[in-house]
Scaffold this motif. Structure first.
Motif, PDB file in Angstrom:
ATOM      1  N   PRO A 122      50.022  21.711  55.396  1.00 22.20           N
ATOM      2  CA  PRO A 122      50.170  22.941  54.611  1.00 22.20           C
ATOM      3  C   PRO A 122      51.557  23.544  54.813  1.00 22.20           C
ATOM      4  N   TYR A 123      52.239  23.867  53.710  1.00 22.10           N
ATOM      5  CA  TYR A 123      53.565  24.472  53.831  1.00 22.10           C
ATOM      6  C   TYR A 123      53.841  25.347  52.616  1.00 22.10           C
ATOM      7  N   ARG A 124      54.829  26.248  52.772  1.00 27.14           N
ATOM      8  CA  ARG A 124      55.282  27.113  51.692  1.00 27.14           C
ATOM      9  C   ARG A 124      56.790  27.006  51.580  1.00 27.14           C
ATOM     10  N   ASN A 125      57.273  27.097  50.373  1.00 29.92           N
ATOM     11  CA  ASN A 125      58.708  27.102  50.134  1.00 29.92           C
ATOM     12  C   ASN A 125      59.234  28.536  50.249  1.00 29.92           C
ATOM     13  N   VAL A 126      60.254  28.731  51.089  1.00 29.37           N
ATOM     14  CA  VAL A 126      60.918  30.030  51.210  1.00 29.37           C
ATOM     15  C   VAL A 126      62.247  29.909  50.473  1.00 29.37           C
ATOM     16  N   SER A 127      62.280  30.419  49.261  1.00 34.83           N
ATOM     17  CA  SER A 127      63.431  30.247  48.384  1.00 34.83           C
ATOM     18  C   SER A 127      64.564  31.205  48.741  1.00 34.83           C
ATOM     19  N   LEU A 128      65.801  30.764  48.481  1.00 38.08           N
ATOM     20  CA  LEU A 128      66.977  31.617  48.644  1.00 38.08           C
ATOM     21  C   LEU A 128      67.485  32.112  47.290  1.00 38.08           C
ATOM     22  N   THR A 129      66.683  31.904  46.247  1.00 40.83           N
ATOM     23  CA  THR A 129      67.130  32.192  44.883  1.00 40.83           C
ATOM     24  C   THR A 129      67.530  33.644  44.679  1.00 40.83           C
ATOM     25  N   HIS A 130      66.800  34.565  45.272  1.00 44.14           N
ATOM     26  CA  HIS A 130      67.040  35.983  45.013  1.00 44.14           C
ATOM     27  C   HIS A 130      67.852  36.673  46.116  1.00 44.14           C
ATOM     28  N   VAL A 131      68.507  35.859  46.951  1.00 43.45           N
ATOM     29  CA  VAL A 131      69.336  36.442  48.005  1.00 43.45           C
ATOM     30  C   VAL A 131      70.596  37.056  47.396  1.00 43.45           C
ATOM     31  N   THR A 132      70.921  38.273  47.807  1.00 41.11           N
ATOM     32  CA  THR A 132      72.163  38.936  47.406  1.00 41.11           C
ATOM     33  C   THR A 132      73.143  38.869  48.575  1.00 41.11           C
ATOM     34  N   TRP A 133      74.308  38.256  48.345  1.00 38.41           N
ATOM     35  CA  TRP A 133      75.275  38.049  49.413  1.00 38.41           C
ATOM     36  C   TRP A 133      76.313  39.171  49.423  1.00 38.41           C
ATOM     37  N   VAL A 134      76.563  39.729  50.593  1.00 38.43           N
ATOM     38  CA  VAL A 134      77.525  40.819  50.746  1.00 38.43           C
ATOM     39  C   VAL A 134      78.460  40.494  51.912  1.00 38.43           C
ATOM     40  N   LEU A 135      79.757  40.538  51.650  1.00 37.48           N
ATOM     41  CA  LEU A 135      80.756  40.271  52.677  1.00 37.48           C
ATOM     42  C   LEU A 135      80.864  41.459  53.623  1.00 37.48           C
ATOM     43  N   GLN A 136      80.728  41.185  54.912  1.00 38.81           N
ATOM     44  CA  GLN A 136      80.815  42.233  55.925  1.00 38.81           C
ATOM     45  C   GLN A 136      82.210  42.331  56.547  1.00 38.81           C
ATOM     46  N   GLU A 137      82.833  41.210  56.815  1.00 39.68           N
ATOM     47  CA  GLU A 137      84.176  41.195  57.386  1.00 39.68           C
ATOM     48  C   GLU A 137      84.818  39.841  57.156  1.00 39.68           C
ATOM     49  N   SER A 138      86.154  39.815  57.209  1.00 40.22           N
ATOM     50  CA  SER A 138      86.866  38.557  56.996  1.00 40.22           C
ATOM     51  C   SER A 138      88.217  38.592  57.700  1.00 40.22           C
ATOM     52  N   VAL A 139      88.697  37.417  58.078  1.00 39.73           N
ATOM     53  CA  VAL A 139      90.034  37.222  58.637  1.00 39.73           C
ATOM     54  C   VAL A 139      90.642  36.027  57.926  1.00 39.73           C
ATOM     55  N   MET A 140      91.859  36.185  57.369  1.00 41.86           N
ATOM     56  CA  MET A 140      92.524  35.107  56.654  1.00 41.86           C
ATOM     57  C   MET A 140      93.969  35.018  57.141  1.00 41.86           C
ATOM     58  N   THR A 141      94.248  34.102  58.086  1.00 44.23           N
ATOM     59  CA  THR A 141      95.597  33.889  58.591  1.00 44.23           C
ATOM     60  C   THR A 141      95.875  32.394  58.663  1.00 44.23           C
ATOM     61  N   ASP A 142      97.087  32.020  59.085  1.00 47.81           N
ATOM     62  CA  ASP A 142      97.411  30.596  59.174  1.00 47.81           C
ATOM     63  C   ASP A 142      96.838  29.940  60.430  1.00 47.81           C
ATOM     64  N   ILE A 143      96.236  30.735  61.320  1.00 50.38           N
ATOM     65  CA  ILE A 143      95.611  30.149  62.506  1.00 50.38           C
ATOM     66  C   ILE A 143      94.101  30.381  62.535  1.00 50.38           C
ATOM     67  N   GLN A 144      93.600  31.230  61.644  1.00 47.38           N
ATOM     68  CA  GLN A 144      92.163  31.505  61.623  1.00 47.38           C
ATOM     69  C   GLN A 144      91.728  31.977  60.242  1.00 47.38           C
ATOM     70  N   ALA A 145      90.597  31.448  59.811  1.00 50.49           N
ATOM     71  CA  ALA A 145      89.923  31.957  58.610  1.00 50.49           C
ATOM     72  C   ALA A 145      88.467  32.164  58.962  1.00 50.49           C
ATOM     73  N   SER A 146      87.942  33.353  58.672  1.00 49.58           N
ATOM     74  CA  SER A 146      86.551  33.614  59.006  1.00 49.58           C
ATOM     75  C   SER A 146      85.961  34.644  58.058  1.00 49.58           C
ATOM     76  N   VAL A 147      84.683  34.519  57.811  1.00 50.97           N
ATOM     77  CA  VAL A 147      83.949  35.514  57.040  1.00 50.97           C
ATOM     78  C   VAL A 147      82.582  35.719  57.666  1.00 50.97           C
ATOM     79  N   VAL A 148      82.078  36.933  57.565  1.00 49.17           N
ATOM     80  CA  VAL A 148      80.697  37.244  57.926  1.00 49.17           C
ATOM     81  C   VAL A 148      80.029  37.770  56.670  1.00 49.17           C
ATOM     82  N   VAL A 149      78.974  37.078  56.234  1.00 48.04           N
ATOM     83  CA  VAL A 149      78.282  37.420  54.995  1.00 48.04           C
ATOM     84  C   VAL A 149      76.814  37.659  55.294  1.00 48.04           C
ATOM     85  N   HIS A 150      76.271  38.762  54.778  1.00 51.96           N
ATOM     86  CA  HIS A 150      74.851  39.062  54.945  1.00 51.96           C
ATOM     87  C   HIS A 150      74.130  38.923  53.607  1.00 51.96           C
ATOM     88  N   GLY A 151      72.915  38.410  53.663  1.00 49.17           N
ATOM     89  CA  GLY A 151      72.067  38.335  52.488  1.00 49.17           C
ATOM     90  C   GLY A 151      70.697  38.908  52.781  1.00 49.17           C
TER      91      GLY A 151
END
Length: 385
Positions: A122-151
């Motif tokens: 027995p199993y159920r599918n947990v869909s990501l179809t209705h997830v809303t993605w929101v960017l929380q923070e980001s770093v964009m440099t030549d030595i580091q690229a990072s993002v934190v995204v919440h849904g």
């Protein structure tokens, strides 16, 4: 209590002297500063004749990582329809393409406490179809690229509610990830850390567990398959108690080291403070033919490829130990893997183990030589007397 699903992607691409070139939503004039997140990063490979282009996409319902390998000095452009990326174009033809997409979760009732997911229980599918993605923070440099995204997950009646948190990071030097299982990261690999945090199990499932379903897409013959390989290791300093490394190789990686791969240790963790005490078994299995998820950027990018030139397979990862109390026991599971281009990284022996081996071999040898010398000297002296 806050309930949610935590997905952490850590992408590391590093070698001394390389400057990474990241961009957030490049070419999109209508994208909001905190929604419709897409990160493009170019990683020139100074020791080879190609460039590695990485795209991390959250504009659709399925978090997706796409690798595009081109000749050196190639450029990449993304065409947008308002806030939706509709095409990806490179100035020179791609040499190879590889991608993974997280399609959904499975919640399954592990009545027999076997741990592993299969489609017969027995199993159920947990869909990501209705997830809303929101960017929380980001770093964009030549030595580091990072993002934190919440849904946010919005379940219907008896559905799973919670949040999805995804963290991507790209660094410019070789390193090990600071968290267990401390996988080694190379210039051509991306680390993906997935955490399932405070989910709401289906009330009728007394033995609820969760599994994560991936779709792996590679520019290989459709008749091929992912090769599953297990490697034994002698060193567990970086991942205490775990002596195996598992590789999933695309045909091109397996045949000539020019394809994609996934690599992981068979361990997950049931607490944020990861330790041997919170470790459980992790397994990626149920590797079947699949289709590219319609809600992903991968569908739009790979849609124009000739029939027979794409290998698309699913891989389902499940977690736990027999008698561990199932998911409800801790309401937390975290799991880590790497994806990359070429051959998987060979696990390096730690300096501690190397030192221990040296001491273990040199000291007894020195003692043996010393004892032999003393014995010969004593026998010689006895004969003279």
């Amino acid at each position: 209590m806050h309930r949610g699903l935590l997905l952490t992607f850590l992408a590391i691409s590093s070698v001394a002297g390389i400057d990474i070139i990241p961009a957030l939503n490049p070419g999109c004039n209508e994208c909001l500063s905190n929604e419709n997140v897409l990160v493009y990063t170019k990683v020139p490979q100074s020791d080879t004749k190609y460039d590695l282009h990485q795209i991390w996409d959250f504009t659709g319902s399925n978090p997706t990582v796409i690798y595009i390998i081109t000749n050196q000095n190639s450029t990449l452009e993304i065409e947008w329809d308002h806030r939706i990326p509709i095409s990806i174009n490179t100035s020179t033809p791609a040499i190879y393409n590889f991608a993974i997409s997280i399609t959904n979760l499975f919640e399954y009732d592990d009545c027999n406490d076997t741990v592993f997911f299969n489609y017969k229980q027995p199993y159920r599918n947990v869909s990501l179809t209705h997830v809303t993605w929101v960017l929380q923070e980001s770093v964009m440099t030549d030595i580091q690229a990072s993002v934190v995204v919440h849904g946010s997950l919005h379940g219907e009646k008896n559905g799973t509610n919670g949040t999805v948190e995804i963290n991507f990071q790209l660094m410019s030097s070789e390193t090990r990830w600071e968290e267990l299982p401390r996988l080694f990261l190379s210039p051509r690999s991306t680390l993906v850390d997935v955490g399932l945090v405070g989910l709401t199990p289906f009330c009728e499932y007394e033995a609820a567990r969760y599994a994560v379903r991936y779709v792996v897409i590679s520019q290989d013959c459709t008749t091929g398959k992912l090769e599953y390989m297990v490697h034994k290791t002698i060193d567990d300093e970086y991942t205490p108690g775990v002596f195996e490394m598992i590789d999933l190789l695309t045909p091109s990686s397996n045949w000539n080291a020019s394809g994609g791969y996934l690599q992981y240790r068979p361990v997950a963790y049931t607490a944020r403070q990861r330790s041997v005490g919170s470790s459980v078994q992790a397994s990626m299995h149920t590797i079947n033919k699949a289709s590219i998820p319609s809600g992903s950027l991968a569908k739009r990018y790979f849609g124009s490829f000739e029939p027979g030139t794409l290998l698309v397979q699913e891989a389902v990862a499940s977690f736990g130990d027999r008698g561990d109390g199932y998911y409800r026991q801790t309401n937390y599971t975290a799991w880590t893997l790497t994806m990359g281009y070429g051959l998987p990284e060979t696990e390096r022996t730690s300096s501690f183990l190397t030192g221990a081996l040296v001491v273990g071999l040199v000291v007894p040898s020195a003692v043996l030589v010393g004892m032999t010398f003393v014995s010969v000297w004593l026998v010689s002296r006895a004969r003279r007397n």
